[in-house]
Design a protein around this motif. Structure first.
Motif, short mmCIF file in Angstrom:
data_model
loop_
_atom_site.label_atom_id
_atom_site.label_comp_id
_atom_site.label_asym_id
_atom_site.label_seq_id
_atom_site.Cartn_x
_atom_site.Cartn_y
_atom_site.Cartn_z
N TYR A 266 0.83 -1.22 0.00
CA TYR A 266 0.00 0.00 0.00
C TYR A 266 0.86 1.26 0.00
O TYR A 266 0.48 2.29 -0.58
CB TYR A 266 -0.95 -0.02 1.18
CG TYR A 266 -2.19 -0.86 0.93
CD1 TYR A 266 -3.08 -0.52 -0.09
CD2 TYR A 266 -2.47 -1.99 1.67
CE1 TYR A 266 -4.21 -1.28 -0.34
CE2 TYR A 266 -3.60 -2.77 1.43
CZ TYR A 266 -4.47 -2.40 0.42
OH TYR A 266 -5.59 -3.16 0.17
N ILE A 267 2.05 1.20 0.63
CA ILE A 267 2.97 2.34 0.57
C ILE A 267 3.37 2.61 -0.88
O ILE A 267 3.36 3.75 -1.35
CB ILE A 267 4.22 2.06 1.44
CG1 ILE A 267 3.85 2.15 2.93
CG2 ILE A 267 5.34 3.06 1.12
CD1 ILE A 267 4.94 1.66 3.86
N SER A 268 3.71 1.54 -1.60
CA SER A 268 4.08 1.71 -3.01
C SER A 268 2.90 2.16 -3.86
O SER A 268 3.06 2.90 -4.84
CB SER A 268 4.65 0.40 -3.57
OG SER A 268 5.90 0.10 -2.98
N LYS A 269 1.70 1.70 -3.48
CA LYS A 269 0.51 2.11 -4.24
C LYS A 269 0.24 3.62 -4.09
O LYS A 269 -0.34 4.24 -4.99
CB LYS A 269 -0.70 1.31 -3.78
CG LYS A 269 -0.93 0.03 -4.58
CD LYS A 269 -2.37 -0.45 -4.46
CE LYS A 269 -2.73 -1.41 -5.56
NZ LYS A 269 -4.14 -1.79 -5.54
N VAL A 270 0.65 4.19 -2.96
CA VAL A 270 0.52 5.64 -2.80
C VAL A 270 1.30 6.34 -3.91
O VAL A 270 0.80 7.26 -4.57
CB VAL A 270 1.01 6.08 -1.41
CG1 VAL A 270 1.00 7.61 -1.31
CG2 VAL A 270 0.14 5.48 -0.31
N ILE A 309 2.67 9.19 3.23
CA ILE A 309 1.62 10.20 3.38
C ILE A 309 2.19 11.59 3.16
O ILE A 309 1.59 12.45 2.48
CB ILE A 309 0.98 10.08 4.77
CG1 ILE A 309 0.20 8.75 4.87
CG2 ILE A 309 0.05 11.26 5.06
CD1 ILE A 309 -0.28 8.43 6.28
N GLY A 310 3.40 11.84 3.70
CA GLY A 310 4.05 13.14 3.50
C GLY A 310 4.34 13.42 2.04
O GLY A 310 4.14 14.55 1.55
N LYS A 311 4.81 12.41 1.30
CA LYS A 311 5.07 12.59 -0.13
C LYS A 311 3.79 12.97 -0.87
O LYS A 311 3.79 13.86 -1.74
CB LYS A 311 5.64 11.28 -0.72
CG LYS A 311 7.07 10.99 -0.35
CD LYS A 311 7.52 9.69 -1.03
CE LYS A 311 8.96 9.37 -0.73
NZ LYS A 311 9.40 8.10 -1.38
#
Length: 653
Positions: A266-270, A309-311
């Motif tokens: 999910y981090i990569s999906k962001v 989230i910050g990115k």
């Protein structure tokens, strides 16, 4: 990121407690192989799996089985709760130490180091792995080196991480351990991705996926490898392929509860949704990444989730929110965090957020930290070392290919020599065989001539026996013509029928190909026609044969023929009086070593015991023949007469 774990090939066991709901058994101590190891013998990693392992391991009858179950329990808890995982790991270490089982103590230490790694205790993990190295078997070392490489990757020493990945790969190839090879390829793919060598990363990632799919393994490591391949596709801007691999990874992670992998994907999906300008979906993915990181209670995943989230907030121009999220990310990364790769990204993104919010002094400070961390992680030495390792590996592969080709040439030459020797021996054998066949052909012709003569003699014997029986039958006919006593005449007629029944057997023996067996269906057909004609009831009584063609030896066929003759004669005499019409059914079948004979008529219900003219001789004969064939007879008189027999038949038909 993921936790790598030492697996063993020892069969283990555990019964799912909700087996009554239809879930297959994982452990059954009464089974020859008591434990179905998850992702090896079964893919049943349901919600109750860990509870089942916890309940079952104390009941294991051997220490090896108990340690194996407990080690699995400790390992698979790491996907959901690190503290529970460490609790069972320490319990296993204590048990192995008390039992003075050094091998299992080393294996539990590998699990302990893997959990410590996720708890950010990197130095402790390295110390314990060094201790475990001297305790485990050689086939355990690929997994230990995988863990060592993972620790160094987290410490930002990518060159040393690559060293251990290649060590694991070398051992995997020596032991032909495909799972170890797949893990090593997966690690190299991840390291090349961090070095921004996405083509190489994709190459090794796809190799790893291919091996996992060949093995049919849908475990944690396969799930992680799908994620790594997706990352390389993402950086190569092949977004659709990246999405496919991410979705596949999520499907496996959600099925088995792999919280760490789910947070990773999910981090990569962001990032993926941000590139596609689908910010709503990116926000949703960020929420999922944070959710799974919090469920796992893992600082590394939480740090990276807030970084993602910050990115996203930076891209959306939400700089104040981005600064807040990135400071949370950096605050989670303690002094022992170690992973300069992601920490450098956090400071770089924070610098951009400060600059976007016109806080230039803070932005300068953040970029300065970013530059320092980047220089530590992406050193020229590390870059050269990874390039050298890749070159050394490629050269080694080529040398192996050359050596393999030389070995194949040697084998081919040996094969050619053996083929030539074989051809020579074959020719010699054929010459000898030809001479032997020539000699045997003369013998075979002589034997064939003798066999034909014997066959002719046997047929002639059967023919003469048949003729003699007919002569006896004719003599009985002449004799009965001079007798006025009806009982004696009936007895002589019955004897005629019996003789005719045997005569038909010999007739079929010399008329058909076989000299030792009789086809019973055609025999019954001829016999029934004979009986019907004798009694002159062709127009009102029909005989039906409900049977397949079946062959019986002579010793069995004659008694059965006599039995059927008696029953048919009895039916013709008594079942259809006063010109009544009806039918008689004959059925014979063979099942295994048993014969079943049924003779049924729909006449008035006269039994075999009734109206006998020969003081019961027919009944006695049937019973005698039944005993001769080791059989049983059953009589039912209801709407006609039904007589059934069951014989033991141990001879070849």
């Amino acid at each position: 990121m993921r936790l790598r774990f030492l697996t063993t090939v020892v069969p283990l066991t555990i019964i799912l407690l909700n087996g009554f709901l239809g879930v297959s058994q994982i452990v059954d101590f009464d089974r020859e192989k008591p434990y179905k190891k998850v992702f090896v013998d079964t893919d049943n990693f349901g919600a109750s799996y860990l509870d089942t392992l916890e309940t079952s391991y104390p009941l294991a009858k051997s220490d090896t089985l108990k340690f194996s179950i407990l080690n699995d329990l400790a390992y698979y808890w790491h996907t959901r709760n690190l503290n529970r995982s460490m609790y069972f790991t320490l319990k296993g270490l204590d048990m192995a130490s008390k039992k003075e089982n050094t091998l299992w103590e080393g294996r539990f230490q590998i699990t302990q180091a893997a959990v410590l790694l996720r708890m950010e205790a990197l130095d402790s993990a390295l110390t314990i792995l060094s201790q475990a190295k001297g305790k485990v078997n050689e086939n355990d070392l690929p997994f230990l080196y995988t863990q060592m490489g993972y620790v160094y990757e987290r410490k930002g020493q990518l060159d040393r991480a690559a060293d251990y990945a290649l060590l694991a790969l070398q051992l995997g190839e020596e032991h032909k351990d495909k799972k170890a090879i797949a893990l090593a390829y997966s690690d190299l793919s991840n390291l090349f991705w961090k070095q921004s060598r996405f083509e190489s990363g994709l190459e090794y990632g796809l190799k790893s996926v291919a091996i996992f799919e060949e093995l049919g393994v849908n475990d944690l490591d396969y799930d992680f490898t799908l994620y790594v391949v997706g990352n390389n596709y993402l950086r190569l801007k092949e977004y659709e392929k990246a999405m496919n691999y991410y979705d596949h990874s999520i499907a496996i992670g959600e099925r088995y509860g792999f919280y760490n992998n789910l947070s990773d994907v999910y981090i990569s999906k962001v990032d993926l949704y941000s590139y596609l300008n689908e910010f709503g979906k990116a926000t949703e993915a960020a929420g999922n990444a944070l959710k799974y990181a919090e469920l796992l209670d893992n600082g590394f995943m939480l740090m990276r989730s807030w970084l993602a989230i910050g990115k996203l907030q930076n891209i959306q121009g939400m700089y104040i929110s981005a600064i807040e999220s990135l400071n949370k990310s950096i605050a989670i990364a303690t002094e022992d965090f170690g992973d300069g790769f992601f920490l450098s990204q956090a400071y770089e993104t924070l610098g951009k957020a400060y600059a976007g919010n016109h806080n230039y002094q803070e932005a300068y400070q953040a970029f300065a930290v970013y530059d320092d961390l980047k220089d530590k992680v992406f050193t020229a030495e590390a870059d050269q070392r990874i390039s050298l390792l890749r070159t050394e590996y490629d050269v080694a592969q080529k040398e192996n290919t050359i050596q393999l080709q030389q070995t194949r040439i040697t084998k081919q030459q040996l094969r050619q020599t053996l083929i030539m020797a074989f051809v020579f021996l074959l020719l010699l054998y054929l010459v000898l065989l030809f001479k032997a066949m020539k000699s045997n052909r003369k013998k075979n012709k002589m034997l064939e001539k003798q066999n034909q003569e014997k066959e002719f003699l046997l047929k002639e014997i059967h023919h003469r026996v048949k003729n003699n029986l007919e002569i006896v039958s004719s003599l009985l006919t002449l004799q009965s013509a001079e007798i006025s006593d009806k009982k004696i005449v009936d007895a002589m007629e019955n004897s005629q029928h019996r003789i005719q029944s045997m005569s038909m057997v010999h007739q079929k023996l010399y008329q058909e190909n076989s000299l030792s067996s009789i086809e019973m269906k055609s025999y019954f057909f001829n016999l029934s026609n004979y009986i019907i004609n004798v009694f002159g009831v062709q127009s009102r009584v029909e005989v039906l044969l409900e049977m397949e063609e079946i062959e019986l030896d002579v010793d069995t066929a004659i008694p059965i023929g006599l039995i059927v003759n008696e029953l048919l004669t009895n039916s013709m005499k008594y079942a259809f009086p006063e010109q009544a019409s009806g039918s008689v059914v004959i059925a014979l079948r063979k099942t295994g070593r048993q014969l079943f004979l049924n003779v049924t008529d729909n006449g008035i219900g006269a039994t075999v015991n009734e109206n006998e003219t020969e003081t019961g001789f027919g009944t006695k004969l049937v019973k005698l023949l039944t005993r001769q064939l080791d059989g049983e007879m059953h009589l039912v008189v209801e709407n006609g007469t039904a007589v059934s027999f069951e014989f033991q038949y141990n001879k070849a038909a």
